[in-house]
Write a protein that holds these residues in place. Sequence first.
Motif, short mmCIF file in Angstrom:
data_model
loop_
_atom_site.label_atom_id
_atom_site.label_comp_id
_atom_site.label_asym_id
_atom_site.label_seq_id
_atom_site.Cartn_x
_atom_site.Cartn_y
_atom_site.Cartn_z
N UNK A 1 -13.08 34.26 61.27
CA UNK A 1 -13.74 35.55 61.46
C UNK A 1 -12.68 36.65 61.43
N UNK A 2 -12.99 37.75 60.79
CA UNK A 2 -12.09 38.89 60.73
C UNK A 2 -12.62 39.93 61.71
N UNK A 3 -11.86 40.24 62.76
CA UNK A 3 -12.36 41.20 63.76
C UNK A 3 -12.57 42.59 63.16
N UNK B 1 -5.37 36.75 55.97
CA UNK B 1 -4.42 37.66 56.62
C UNK B 1 -4.96 38.29 57.90
N UNK B 2 -6.30 38.36 58.01
CA UNK B 2 -6.90 39.08 59.14
C UNK B 2 -6.92 40.58 58.94
N UNK C 1 -16.58 34.81 55.24
CA UNK C 1 -15.69 35.07 54.11
C UNK C 1 -16.14 34.27 52.89
N UNK C 2 -15.92 34.85 51.73
CA UNK C 2 -16.21 34.16 50.47
C UNK C 2 -15.30 34.71 49.39
N UNK C 3 -15.19 33.96 48.30
CA UNK C 3 -14.39 34.41 47.17
C UNK C 3 -15.05 35.61 46.50
N UNK C 4 -16.39 35.61 46.43
CA UNK C 4 -17.13 36.68 45.77
C UNK C 4 -18.39 36.99 46.58
#
Length: 181
Positions: free
Chosen positions: A16-18, A41-42, A88-91
């Motif tokens: 998860x990206x905050x 990377x976040x 998250x996903x590539x596209x």
Amino acid sequence: MTRFTRQELEAARDRLVPDVAAAGLRVLFCGINPGLMTAATGHHFARPGNRFWPVLHLSGFTPRLMKPAEQGELLSYGLGITNVVARASARADELSAEEYREGGRLLAERITLLRPRWLAVLGVTAYRAAFDDRKAQVGPQERTFGETRVWVLPNPSGLNAHWTAASMAEEFARLRVAADS
């Protein structure tokens, strides 16, 4: 820029990206969902071909070109970042219609709590899918979330060839003027 192996990027799908957010922002920018580089990377909009950071600067939102790793500084300018869908996903085309709808519902809840002056959704297709508004166009929207107004901006992904950095910066600048008034 750190280089990641394919395996490292694939493993990042589950991270998860905050959000970069606080109550009462001038503008909360809302991406579609984190890309794999962002998840690894976040840092939001971390893929080198993404034009978010250059366009943010060209439009006058920031006094200098910022790097994704400096995303926390956005709060000092009254700006923040979130996403419609957390996964998250590539596209973005890997996301389901249900993920968009649920993401829109959860985003509306976040907006009600954070009460930014403007919500800027980055991508008309994402906005249409998340809020079932098939006729939405880039620009200010009729929809509000309490006192929060909504503006749809072009998607800054390098894959969005319909918009140049300069034309995106013009649209971002229109929002900046509205947010500052």
